[in-house]
Design a protein around this motif. Structure first.
Motif, PDB file in Angstrom:
ATOM      1  N   ALA A   1      -4.611  20.943  41.633  1.00 14.39           N
ATOM      2  CA  ALA A   1      -5.139  20.065  42.675  1.00 14.39           C
ATOM      3  C   ALA A   1      -5.336  18.641  42.156  1.00 14.39           C
ATOM      4  O   ALA A   1      -5.026  17.664  42.848  1.00 14.39           O
ATOM      5  CB  ALA A   1      -6.451  20.624  43.217  1.00 14.39           C
ATOM      6  N   ILE A   2      -5.852  18.510  40.948  1.00 12.51           N
ATOM      7  CA  ILE A   2      -6.079  17.183  40.375  1.00 12.51           C
ATOM      8  C   ILE A   2      -4.751  16.471  40.125  1.00 12.51           C
ATOM      9  O   ILE A   2      -4.586  15.284  40.458  1.00 12.51           O
ATOM     10  CB  ILE A   2      -6.894  17.279  39.074  1.00 12.51           C
ATOM     11  CG1 ILE A   2      -8.308  17.785  39.374  1.00 12.51           C
ATOM     12  CG2 ILE A   2      -6.952  15.925  38.370  1.00 12.51           C
ATOM     13  CD1 ILE A   2      -9.153  18.026  38.137  1.00 12.51           C
ATOM     14  N   GLU A   3      -3.781  17.180  39.539  1.00 15.69           N
ATOM     15  CA  GLU A   3      -2.502  16.540  39.227  1.00 15.69           C
ATOM     16  C   GLU A   3      -1.722  16.186  40.487  1.00 15.69           C
ATOM     17  O   GLU A   3      -1.018  15.172  40.509  1.00 15.69           O
ATOM     18  CB  GLU A   3      -1.668  17.440  38.320  1.00 15.69           C
ATOM     19  CG  GLU A   3      -2.274  17.689  36.950  1.00 15.69           C
ATOM     20  CD  GLU A   3      -2.583  16.400  36.202  1.00 15.69           C
ATOM     21  OE1 GLU A   3      -1.804  15.424  36.324  1.00 15.69           O
ATOM     22  OE2 GLU A   3      -3.615  16.362  35.498  1.00 15.69           O
ATOM     23  N   LEU A   4      -1.842  16.991  41.536  1.00 14.38           N
ATOM     24  CA  LEU A   4      -1.202  16.646  42.800  1.00 14.38           C
ATOM     25  C   LEU A   4      -1.841  15.397  43.394  1.00 14.38           C
ATOM     26  O   LEU A   4      -1.148  14.509  43.914  1.00 14.38           O
ATOM     27  CB  LEU A   4      -1.307  17.809  43.789  1.00 14.38           C
ATOM     28  CG  LEU A   4      -0.795  17.532  45.203  1.00 14.38           C
ATOM     29  CD1 LEU A   4       0.683  17.141  45.185  1.00 14.38           C
ATOM     30  CD2 LEU A   4      -1.020  18.742  46.109  1.00 14.38           C
ATOM     31  N   THR A   5      -3.159  15.316  43.317  1.00  9.54           N
ATOM     32  CA  THR A   5      -3.864  14.157  43.855  1.00  9.54           C
ATOM     33  C   THR A   5      -3.443  12.870  43.153  1.00  9.54           C
ATOM     34  O   THR A   5      -3.313  11.818  43.780  1.00  9.54           O
ATOM     35  CB  THR A   5      -5.392  14.350  43.710  1.00  9.54           C
ATOM     36  OG1 THR A   5      -5.773  15.558  44.365  1.00  9.54           O
ATOM     37  CG2 THR A   5      -6.152  13.188  44.317  1.00  9.54           C
TER      38      THR A   5
ATOM     39  N   GLU B   1      -3.488  29.924  49.650  1.00 12.50           N
ATOM     40  CA  GLU B   1      -4.370  28.945  49.025  1.00 12.50           C
ATOM     41  C   GLU B   1      -3.571  27.792  48.441  1.00 12.50           C
ATOM     42  O   GLU B   1      -3.961  26.620  48.591  1.00 12.50           O
ATOM     43  CB  GLU B   1      -5.198  29.622  47.936  1.00 12.50           C
ATOM     44  CG  GLU B   1      -6.330  28.764  47.402  1.00 12.50           C
ATOM     45  CD  GLU B   1      -7.227  29.545  46.471  1.00 12.50           C
ATOM     46  OE1 GLU B   1      -8.455  29.447  46.616  1.00 12.50           O
ATOM     47  OE2 GLU B   1      -6.706  30.266  45.594  1.00 12.50           O
ATOM     48  N   LEU B   2      -2.462  28.086  47.785  1.00 11.34           N
ATOM     49  CA  LEU B   2      -1.592  27.042  47.248  1.00 11.34           C
ATOM     50  C   LEU B   2      -1.102  26.123  48.356  1.00 11.34           C
ATOM     51  O   LEU B   2      -1.137  24.889  48.225  1.00 11.34           O
ATOM     52  CB  LEU B   2      -0.400  27.685  46.529  1.00 11.34           C
ATOM     53  CG  LEU B   2       0.747  26.751  46.120  1.00 11.34           C
ATOM     54  CD1 LEU B   2       0.268  25.685  45.166  1.00 11.34           C
ATOM     55  CD2 LEU B   2       1.894  27.546  45.511  1.00 11.34           C
ATOM     56  N   ALA B   3      -0.667  26.719  49.455  1.00 10.61           N
ATOM     57  CA  ALA B   3      -0.164  25.920  50.578  1.00 10.61           C
ATOM     58  C   ALA B   3      -1.262  25.049  51.172  1.00 10.61           C
ATOM     59  O   ALA B   3      -1.041  23.860  51.471  1.00 10.61           O
ATOM     60  CB  ALA B   3       0.425  26.842  51.643  1.00 10.61           C
ATOM     61  N   LEU B   4      -2.466  25.614  51.340  1.00  5.58           N
ATOM     62  CA  LEU B   4      -3.554  24.860  51.960  1.00  5.58           C
ATOM     63  C   LEU B   4      -4.032  23.718  51.071  1.00  5.58           C
ATOM     64  O   LEU B   4      -4.317  22.620  51.564  1.00  5.58           O
ATOM     65  CB  LEU B   4      -4.717  25.804  52.283  1.00  5.58           C
ATOM     66  CG  LEU B   4      -4.441  26.837  53.379  1.00  5.58           C
ATOM     67  CD1 LEU B   4      -5.633  27.762  53.546  1.00  5.58           C
ATOM     68  CD2 LEU B   4      -4.118  26.137  54.701  1.00  5.58           C
ATOM     69  N   ILE B   5      -4.142  23.952  49.775  1.00  8.84           N
ATOM     70  CA  ILE B   5      -4.533  22.877  48.853  1.00  8.84           C
ATOM     71  C   ILE B   5      -3.525  21.736  48.926  1.00  8.84           C
ATOM     72  O   ILE B   5      -3.895  20.548  49.012  1.00  8.84           O
ATOM     73  CB  ILE B   5      -4.641  23.412  47.413  1.00  8.84           C
ATOM     74  CG1 ILE B   5      -5.850  24.333  47.270  1.00  8.84           C
ATOM     75  CG2 ILE B   5      -4.750  22.252  46.404  1.00  8.84           C
ATOM     76  CD1 ILE B   5      -5.951  25.018  45.925  1.00  8.84           C
ATOM     77  N   THR B   6      -2.246  22.093  48.907  1.00 14.31           N
ATOM     78  CA  THR B   6      -1.191  21.084  48.963  1.00 14.31           C
ATOM     79  C   THR B   6      -1.236  20.320  50.279  1.00 14.31           C
ATOM     80  O   THR B   6      -1.141  19.079  50.300  1.00 14.31           O
ATOM     81  CB  THR B   6       0.189  21.746  48.794  1.00 14.31           C
ATOM     82  OG1 THR B   6       0.210  22.493  47.568  1.00 14.31           O
ATOM     83  CG2 THR B   6       1.295  20.706  48.764  1.00 14.31           C
ATOM     84  N   ILE B   7      -1.383  21.052  51.380  1.00 19.55           N
ATOM     85  CA  ILE B   7      -1.397  20.422  52.698  1.00 19.55           C
ATOM     86  C   ILE B   7      -2.574  19.464  52.852  1.00 19.55           C
ATOM     87  O   ILE B   7      -2.411  18.328  53.323  1.00 19.55           O
ATOM     88  CB  ILE B   7      -1.428  21.498  53.803  1.00 19.55           C
ATOM     89  CG1 ILE B   7      -0.065  22.189  53.893  1.00 19.55           C
ATOM     90  CG2 ILE B   7      -1.809  20.899  55.146  1.00 19.55           C
ATOM     91  CD1 ILE B   7      -0.051  23.407  54.791  1.00 19.55           C
ATOM     92  N   ILE B   8      -3.770  19.896  52.472  1.00 18.10           N
ATOM     93  CA  ILE B   8      -4.949  19.046  52.644  1.00 18.10           C
ATOM     94  C   ILE B   8      -4.837  17.769  51.829  1.00 18.10           C
ATOM     95  O   ILE B   8      -5.104  16.652  52.326  1.00 18.10           O
ATOM     96  CB  ILE B   8      -6.229  19.819  52.249  1.00 18.10           C
ATOM     97  CG1 ILE B   8      -6.524  20.898  53.269  1.00 18.10           C
ATOM     98  CG2 ILE B   8      -7.427  18.872  52.134  1.00 18.10           C
ATOM     99  CD1 ILE B   8      -6.815  20.371  54.670  1.00 18.10           C
ATOM    100  N   ILE B   9      -4.424  17.881  50.577  1.00 13.14           N
ATOM    101  CA  ILE B   9      -4.325  16.695  49.723  1.00 13.14           C
ATOM    102  C   ILE B   9      -3.266  15.736  50.270  1.00 13.14           C
ATOM    103  O   ILE B   9      -3.512  14.521  50.381  1.00 13.14           O
ATOM    104  CB  ILE B   9      -4.005  17.102  48.273  1.00 13.14           C
ATOM    105  CG1 ILE B   9      -5.211  17.828  47.653  1.00 13.14           C
ATOM    106  CG2 ILE B   9      -3.635  15.878  47.430  1.00 13.14           C
ATOM    107  CD1 ILE B   9      -4.965  18.375  46.266  1.00 13.14           C
ATOM    108  N   LEU B  10      -2.102  16.259  50.639  1.00 17.52           N
ATOM    109  CA  LEU B  10      -1.046  15.389  51.166  1.00 17.52           C
ATOM    110  C   LEU B  10      -1.402  14.848  52.548  1.00 17.52           C
ATOM    111  O   LEU B  10      -1.022  13.725  52.897  1.00 17.52           O
ATOM    112  CB  LEU B  10       0.276  16.161  51.222  1.00 17.52           C
ATOM    113  CG  LEU B  10       0.857  16.599  49.870  1.00 17.52           C
ATOM    114  CD1 LEU B  10       2.191  17.305  50.071  1.00 17.52           C
ATOM    115  CD2 LEU B  10       1.010  15.412  48.927  1.00 17.52           C
TER     116      LEU B  10
END
Length: 398
Positions: free
Chosen positions: A152-156, A188-197
């Motif tokens: 999550a941090i690295e995607l952000t 969970e992976l999809a939701l974390i990615t979606i929310i951050i993007l």
């Protein structure tokens, strides 16, 4: 009754959408929208489940109290958080990444022993049974939480400079979903990615629809790999009936205020700690709930389960107010100068919000969520001067 409840939920959705600045990811919008979808699926899908009963009142109480509490807290003024102005320490990010890579063999070892010692001969099913027997994850799963936070941090803060690191963590995350045979991990992976993007303005509505379609196909594929389901097995084995609407029917089999001890589900941690230390003989309730076969084979009873079983419908309403207020606060802090920190926090907790139609996750997985919050806070709290420029530059290309 369902028709009137649907009309009420549509009204809540409309009000929530307008008062949340037309944000589809706002907690009040998500909560009302989820239950509209679930009730519509109950009416549309072919199944042999009995008519819904007491769960309808619980849905009404939960959504109404949650939405009003969330919207009320969102309307309040909060000071700008100092942590929202910070950027995470690069050194701690380095440590998270290295620990993630070095702990990867633990997951491989878990998968190897699960398949080697499996009894079914179906590798996917043997993996899943091993996960369930280990109460949700290999070796307690602490390092799996670290992977999630690091991702999550690295995607952000994604950029050309941390691109390789990001894809390595993505690979670890996907491996986790495959080797644990877990649809929840992929969700969970999809939701974390979606929310951050989403809150970085990188995706739009069409991307959400594509993601939902892809997840649906993936989940059905995983289900068939694990259980070799066939369409001839009837509605009880149907994927959509089992994983979308069956939880509501299961809830109707529960008795209100039927817990053996006061608040043993809601306050499980207060039973678990003394029992673990040997100060109490009262064993905490199992996080894996009892299975039932009628009206459907399941052990999930919606997110209302602990509140209803411990305190009845009053408990459902009370804890809807509490959780609605907490999510309303988190959402408002994200908007009120919360910076990347609160986006990451909201992304990590969003899965629990989405999965409310299945089960209550926050109290059940209290330790895991606590670890996640602490791991996110650590690099922001211990920001080292001199890293700010590097992190800001890393974020510029996202």
């Amino acid at each position: 009754m369902i028709l009137f409840l649907l009309i009420w939920l549509v009204l809540l959705l409309f009000v929530s959408y307008l008062l949340s600045n037309r944000d589809l990811m706002a907690p009040a919008v998500v909560t009302s929208g989820i239950w509209i979808f679930m009730l519509l699926m109950f009416l549309i899908l072919k199944h042999s489940l009995p008519p819904l009963n007491q769960v309808l009142l619980s849905i009404f109480l939960w959504t109404t109290c949650f939405v009003f509490a969330a919207l009320f807290v969102q309307s309040l003024r909060f000071s700008v958080s100092s942590i929202g102005k910070k950027v995470p320490s690069v050194r701690i990010r380095d440590i998270y990444f290295l620990l993630s890579v070095f702990t990867y063999p633990l997951l491989l070892m878990f998968a190897y022993h699960a398949i080697k010692n499996g009894e079914t001969g179906i590798w996917a099913l043997d993996l899943r049974k091993a996960v369930v027997d280990s109460e949700g994850g290999p070796y307690g799963g602490l390092y799996l939480i670290l992977w999630k936070v690091a991702y999550a941090i690295e995607l952000t803060y994604y950029s050309r400079k941390n691109r390789l690191r990001f894809y390595v963590l993505l690979f670890l995350y996907v491996s986790m979903g495959i080797l644990l045979m877990s649809k929840a991990v992929f969700l969970e992976l999809a939701l974390i990615t979606i929310i951050i993007l989403w809150y970085k303005g990188k995706i739009k509505m069409r991307h959400l629809l594509y993601s939902l379609a892809a997840l649906c196909v993936l989940f059905i594929a995983l289900q068939k790999m694990r259980h070799h389901l066939s369409s001839a097995e009837g509605a009880k084995n149907d994927f959509f009936v089992l994983y979308i609407i069956g939880h509501m029917s299961a809830f109707d089999t529960l008795e209100p205020c039927s817990a053996s001890n006061f608040g043993e589900n809601v306050f499980r941690i207060f039973y678990a700690v003394p029992y673990k230390l040997g100060f109490s003989e009262i064993k905490p309730v199992d996080t894996l709930l009892p299975w039932i076969d009628e009206p459907i084979h399941t052990n999930t009873y919606t997110g209302f389960y602990p509140f209803f079983v411990d305190f009845g419908q009053k408990g459902v309403a009370l804890f809807a107010l509490i959780f609605g207020s907490l999510f309303g606060w988190l959402y408002k802090k994200r908007k009120r100068g919360g910076g990347q920190f609160f986006i990451i926090m909201y992304a990590l907790l969003f899965n629990g919000l989405i999965m409310q139609y299945v089960a209550e996750l926050f109290l059940t997985n209290f330790a895991a969520y606590t670890y996640s919050v602490l791991l996110v806070m650590l690099p922001f709290v211990f920001t080292i001067k001199g890293n700010d420029k590097l992190v800001t530059n890393n974020n510029s290309s996202l």
